[in-house]
Design a protein around this motif. Structure first.
Motif: not given
Length: 179
Positions: A11-13, A15-16, A164, A167
């Motif tokens: 999900s992009g968690k 990176a967040y 997230v 993204g």
């Protein structure tokens, strides 16, 4: 402050969560909880190390007992715990046995709170559970119950909770400025 970042796989968690850490000043610690068990795991760790290489993290590999970590008392240090899903699994399935969800939940939450008291900012990455609607074997269901309980407890204690989704960071609980 405790920041909880949740989301599904890919999900992009992560990176967040790393973006939240970029905002931090002082020493930055990356607490890696994954136990490497095979070549695929080794490749994943190598990929993550490469991604983090220039981000200024001091990596601490701690697959269980994160409450035992001693962060040097420095001004404004921060830690990123990646990820709660691995930590709960490692605690629950240690030494070839399946531990009960209740005691695992209590231990993990206590360990996280101890860790959180040592830093100005603790960012925790976790996975959403129970979204697929599938019924699993008893051991997996016990793990999911433990992870779900840990997620709920940490979300309650956290200053900020973010989910997230593809993204996009969706604030569930916003940090309140202490000033």
């Amino acid at each position: 402050m405790i920041y909880l970042v949740t989301g599904g796989s890919g999900s992009g968690k992560s990176a967040y969560a790393e973006q939240l850490m970029e905002q931090a000043s002082g020493e930055k610690y990356y607490i890696a909880t994954m136990r490497v068990r095979d070549e695929e795991g080794e490749q994943k760790v190598a990929r993550h190390r490469k991604i983090r290489r220039d981000k200024g993290f001091v990596t601490i590999e701690q697959s269980v007992d994160v409450g035992r970590i001693e962060i040097p008392r420095g001004d404004r240090s921060s830690a990123l715990l990646e990820c709660m899903s691995n930590l709960v699994a490692n605690e629950m399935f240690a030494e070839g046995q399946i531990r009960e969800p209740g005691p695992v939940t209590e231990k993990v939450v206590a360990d996280v709170l101890r860790l959180g008291r040592q830093v100005e900012r603790l960012v925790i990455v976790t996975n959403n559970v129970f979204e697929d609607g599938i019924s699993y074997d008893p051991g997996t269901m016990a793990y999911l119950r433990a992870l779900g309980a840990v997620n709920c407890r940490i979300a309650d204690l956290a200053d900020q909770v973010t989910e997230v989704v593809v993204g996009i960071a969706v604030q569930i609980k916003e940090a309140v400025c202490p000033y």
